[in-house]
Enzyme design. Structure first.
Site, PDB file in Angstrom:
ATOM      1  N   GLN A  52       4.445   9.526   7.062  1.00 29.84           N
ATOM      2  CA  GLN A  52       3.518  10.318   6.247  1.00 29.84           C
ATOM      3  C   GLN A  52       3.895  11.791   6.309  1.00 29.84           C
ATOM      4  O   GLN A  52       3.933  12.474   5.283  1.00 29.84           O
ATOM      5  CB  GLN A  52       2.082  10.114   6.729  1.00 29.84           C
ATOM      6  CG  GLN A  52       1.581   8.706   6.477  1.00 29.84           C
ATOM      7  CD  GLN A  52       0.139   8.491   6.896  1.00 29.84           C
ATOM      8  OE1 GLN A  52      -0.440   9.320   7.597  1.00 29.84           O
ATOM      9  NE2 GLN A  52      -0.434   7.382   6.486  1.00 29.84           N
TER      10      GLN A  52
ATOM     11  N   LYS B 116       0.831  -1.208   0.000  1.00 35.07           N
ATOM     12  CA  LYS B 116       0.000   0.000   0.000  1.00 35.07           C
ATOM     13  C   LYS B 116       0.866   1.258   0.000  1.00 35.07           C
ATOM     14  O   LYS B 116       0.640   2.175  -0.781  1.00 35.07           O
ATOM     15  CB  LYS B 116      -0.930  -0.033   1.222  1.00 35.07           C
ATOM     16  CG  LYS B 116      -1.864   1.147   1.325  1.00 35.07           C
ATOM     17  CD  LYS B 116      -3.080   0.823   2.145  1.00 35.07           C
ATOM     18  CE  LYS B 116      -2.880   1.003   3.631  1.00 35.07           C
ATOM     19  NZ  LYS B 116      -2.688   2.402   4.033  1.00 35.07           N
TER      20      LYS B 116
ATOM     21  N   ASP C  52       1.510  -0.603  12.199  1.00 42.06           N
ATOM     22  CA  ASP C  52       0.221  -1.091  11.689  1.00 42.06           C
ATOM     23  C   ASP C  52      -0.077  -2.519  12.155  1.00 42.06           C
ATOM     24  O   ASP C  52      -1.206  -2.998  12.006  1.00 42.06           O
ATOM     25  CB  ASP C  52       0.196  -1.023  10.155  1.00 42.06           C
ATOM     26  CG  ASP C  52       0.189   0.419   9.665  1.00 42.06           C
ATOM     27  OD1 ASP C  52      -0.267   1.303  10.422  1.00 42.06           O
ATOM     28  OD2 ASP C  52       0.658   0.668   8.544  1.00 42.06           O
TER      29      ASP C  52
ATOM     30  N   GLY D 290      -5.309   8.251   5.051  1.00 41.40           N
ATOM     31  CA  GLY D 290      -4.417   9.230   5.672  1.00 41.40           C
ATOM     32  C   GLY D 290      -3.205   9.495   4.798  1.00 41.40           C
ATOM     33  O   GLY D 290      -2.704  10.624   4.734  1.00 41.40           O
TER      34      GLY D 290
ATOM     35  N   ARG E 298      -8.895  12.656  12.107  1.00 41.18           N
ATOM     36  CA  ARG E 298      -7.466  12.391  12.328  1.00 41.18           C
ATOM     37  C   ARG E 298      -6.645  13.686  12.257  1.00 41.18           C
ATOM     38  O   ARG E 298      -6.971  14.586  11.493  1.00 41.18           O
ATOM     39  CB  ARG E 298      -6.972  11.356  11.314  1.00 41.18           C
ATOM     40  CG  ARG E 298      -7.675  10.021  11.514  1.00 41.18           C
ATOM     41  CD  ARG E 298      -7.203   8.975  10.556  1.00 41.18           C
ATOM     42  NE  ARG E 298      -5.804   8.647  10.750  1.00 41.18           N
ATOM     43  CZ  ARG E 298      -5.127   7.834   9.939  1.00 41.18           C
ATOM     44  NH1 ARG E 298      -5.734   7.288   8.893  1.00 41.18           N
ATOM     45  NH2 ARG E 298      -3.869   7.563  10.179  1.00 41.18           N
TER      46      ARG E 298
ATOM     47  N   SER F 179       6.709   9.987  12.044  1.00 47.23           N
ATOM     48  CA  SER F 179       5.663   9.656  11.069  1.00 47.23           C
ATOM     49  C   SER F 179       6.211   9.752   9.651  1.00 47.23           C
ATOM     50  O   SER F 179       6.658  10.819   9.212  1.00 47.23           O
ATOM     51  CB  SER F 179       4.474  10.618  11.226  1.00 47.23           C
ATOM     52  OG  SER F 179       3.684  10.586  10.054  1.00 47.23           O
TER      53      SER F 179
ATOM     54  N   ARG G 145       2.861   5.935  -3.092  1.00 49.58           N
ATOM     55  CA  ARG G 145       3.988   6.786  -3.494  1.00 49.58           C
ATOM     56  C   ARG G 145       4.170   6.795  -4.998  1.00 49.58           C
ATOM     57  O   ARG G 145       4.420   7.846  -5.599  1.00 49.58           O
ATOM     58  CB  ARG G 145       5.256   6.348  -2.759  1.00 49.58           C
ATOM     59  CG  ARG G 145       5.231   6.805  -1.284  1.00 49.58           C
ATOM     60  CD  ARG G 145       6.162   6.014  -0.426  1.00 49.58           C
ATOM     61  NE  ARG G 145       6.263   6.540   0.938  1.00 49.58           N
ATOM     62  CZ  ARG G 145       5.335   6.367   1.893  1.00 49.58           C
ATOM     63  NH1 ARG G 145       4.214   5.695   1.629  1.00 49.58           N
ATOM     64  NH2 ARG G 145       5.524   6.854   3.104  1.00 49.58           N
TER      65      ARG G 145
HETATM   66  C1  S3P Z   1       2.274   5.063   6.235  1.00 48.26           C
HETATM   67  C2  S3P Z   1       2.832   5.445   7.428  1.00 48.26           C
HETATM   68  C3  S3P Z   1       2.251   5.085   8.740  1.00 48.26           C
HETATM   69  C4  S3P Z   1       1.267   3.942   8.630  1.00 48.26           C
HETATM   70  C5  S3P Z   1       0.319   4.101   7.481  1.00 48.26           C
HETATM   71  C6  S3P Z   1       1.073   4.220   6.162  1.00 48.26           C
HETATM   72  C7  S3P Z   1       2.935   5.505   4.993  1.00 48.26           C
HETATM   73  O1  S3P Z   1       1.596   6.211   9.267  1.00 48.26           O
HETATM   74  O2  S3P Z   1       0.535   3.801   9.825  1.00 48.26           O
HETATM   75  O3  S3P Z   1      -0.550   2.987   7.402  1.00 48.26           O
HETATM   76  O4  S3P Z   1       2.647   4.939   3.910  1.00 48.26           O
HETATM   77  O5  S3P Z   1       3.765   6.411   5.058  1.00 48.26           O
HETATM   78  P1  S3P Z   1       2.424   7.341  10.069  1.00 48.26           P
HETATM   79  O6  S3P Z   1       3.483   7.794   9.174  1.00 48.26           O
HETATM   80  O7  S3P Z   1       1.480   8.470  10.356  1.00 48.26           O
HETATM   81  O8  S3P Z   1       2.905   6.655  11.319  1.00 48.26           O
END
Ligand code: S3P
Length: 454
Positions: free
Chosen positions: A179, A29, A326, A105, A133, A177, A34
């Site tokens: 993300q 995923k 996760d 997210g 969130r 994080s 990306r």
């Molecule tokens: C992800 C980063 C994680 C993860 C999410 C996917 C990503 O979140 O929990 O399912 O693809 O960068 P965080 O970066 O907020 O911890």
């Protein structure tokens, strides 16, 4: 298995043969998101083979299409292919509609970093879970780098980003994080001066690896600092093969770990060490775990084998957390079969995932008879305990729906799962694979539900 109205009734598997499965799981995923989002900074044609076709990644596709990227889908030899044609970063258009990120997210957070470099106004929203969130963790640094941003209460979606005038600068992440880090990397690439990002703990580094492959100057982390230089040309169009998602493989690994003598091998999985913390924890608990890397570039890929053995409780904390964030609920499930106490600490981030995963996991496991305690920053499980039947709720959270189904397979009574359709967010074919494994173990077709349900 049977169900209506997103309620599934699952009966425990009547074991006739030990589980000995070999399978593949859908594409990763994080990498799929990306590939789709980064294509917007290329000019020309890219190809993504084995992409995850799921509700979450479709949200990222909607976003780049709204910016002017064309997408074309095909299936070649059973493999999903996505072709993306981008006009170049300077020709991206302002979306003429609010973009719906649904439950994703990753789309919203990385998307904010992407559109911070695009002239015009982009408004992003999502489903009820995503609108609860925290987004301030991305909005604040983007504002500091020169973007104009606003959000409900300064924190929640819908969020609006007026892009195209990023100066750049330095930022220390408020939470570990990937993300947020990736959003700031995307902003840095489109800024005048570049950005320096300090991360408190290492997190998944897929953005850094992929962007380097596409010609971007993204350096580090050096002593926790990542340096991003502004792009001087579009990213190179690419041909990427997406390996299987370790977070999906983790479900079958957990199933094997729950029963001594059961074994599962998952082929073609992403084995980036920033993602494999869960498998290291299984090994510490006493399961036999083998990770065999078969290819290294741009990401390590290979095979995961897990075999159930008697387990003991473990401590999970600190730097391990981002690499298994996760999978933390799955650790709690496996811990129900381990002797002694398992404690997960320093994982308060779980409270702001697709659901409050600390409260929801504790509630779900407690309903099934597990001795589990909720802590502000994690969970404590006393084992061995449970698992009996009961009615549980996924809270609309894909990972909890799948966890509940695993619990049902080995429970002593039937488990009813409310909100099982949430699996479509990351693993739409989960119940198809579940049926195949159930049939192998029980020696029967796993009966009950309509084909393809939920
Ligand atoms: C992800 C980063 C994680 C993860 C999410 C996917 C990503 O979140 O929990 O399912 O693809 O960068 P965080 O970066 O907020 O911890």
């Amino acid at each position: 298995m049977s169900g209506h109205d997103d309620v599934l009734h699952l009966t425990p598997w009547e074991v006739r043969h030990p589980l000995a499965a070999r399978l593949r799981v859908p594409g990763d995923k994080s990498l799929t998101h990306r590939a789709i989002l980064f294509s917007a900074l290329t000019r020309g044609h890219s190809r993504v083979e084995g992409w995850l076709d799921a509700a979450d990644t479709r949200a990222s596709l909607r976003l780049v299409q709204a910016l002017g990227v064309e997408a074309d889908e095909a299936t070649e030899g059973g493999c999903r292919i996505l072709r993306l044609t981008a006009p170049g970063p300077d020709r991206l258009q302002e979306p003429d509609q609010v973009v719906d990120c649904a439950n994703s997210g990753t789309t919203m957070r990385l998307g904010m970093g992407l559109v911070a470099g695009v002239r015009g106004l982009t408004v992003l929203t999502g489903d009820a879970s995503l609108r609860r969130r925290p987004m301030g963790r991305v909005l604040r640094p983007l504002a500091a780098l020169g973007a104009r941003v606003c959000a409900r209460g300064g924190e929640w979606a819908p969020v609006a980003v007026e892009g195209g005038r990023l100066a750049g600068g330095r930022w220390t992440l408020e939470v570990a994080s990937a993300q947020v880090k990736s959003a700031l990397i995307l902003a840095g690439l489109q800024s005048r001066d570049g950005v320096e990002i300090r991360e408190p703990e290492p997190t998944r580094d897929h953005s850094e690896r992929l962007l380097r492959m596409l010609g971007a100057q993204v350096q580090g982390p050096d002593n926790g600092v990542i340096r991003v230089a502004p792009l001087t040309a579009p990213l190179a169009p690419f041909d990427l093969r997406v390996p299987g998602d370790p977070s999906s493989a983790a479900f079958w690994a957990a199933l094997a770990a729950l029963v001594p003598g059961w074994a599962v091998t998952v082929e073609g999985v992403l084995l980036n060490p920033t993602r494999t913390g869960f498998f290291r924890v299984l090994a510490r608990m006493g399961a036999r775990v083998e990770l065999e890397v078969e290819a290294e570039q741009p990401e390590p890929v290979g095979r995961i084998t897990v075999e159930g053995r008697p387990l003991q409780g473990v401590e999970v904390a600190g730097q391990d957390i981002p690499s298994l964030i996760d999978e933390a609920p799955l650790i709690a499930l496996v811990a129900s079969r381990a002797a002694g106490r398992t404690r997960i600490r320093g994982a308060e981030e779980l409270r702001v995932k697709e659901s409050d995963r600390i409260a929801a996991t504790a509630g779900l496991l407690r309903t099934l008879g597990v001795a589990v305690e909720e802590r502000p920053d994690g969970l404590v499980v006393e084992g061995p305990s449970g698992l009996h039947g009961g009615t549980v709720d996924s809270h609309g959270d894909h990972r909890l729906a799948m966890l509940a189904a695993l619990a049902a397979a080995v429970a002593r009574g039937p488990v009813t799962v409310r909100g099982a359709r949430a699996v479509s967010v990351s693993y739409p074919s989960f119940f198809r694979d579940y049926r195949v494994l159930a049939a192998a173990v029980t020696g029967n077709r796993y009966e009950g539900g309509p084909e393809g349900s939920p």
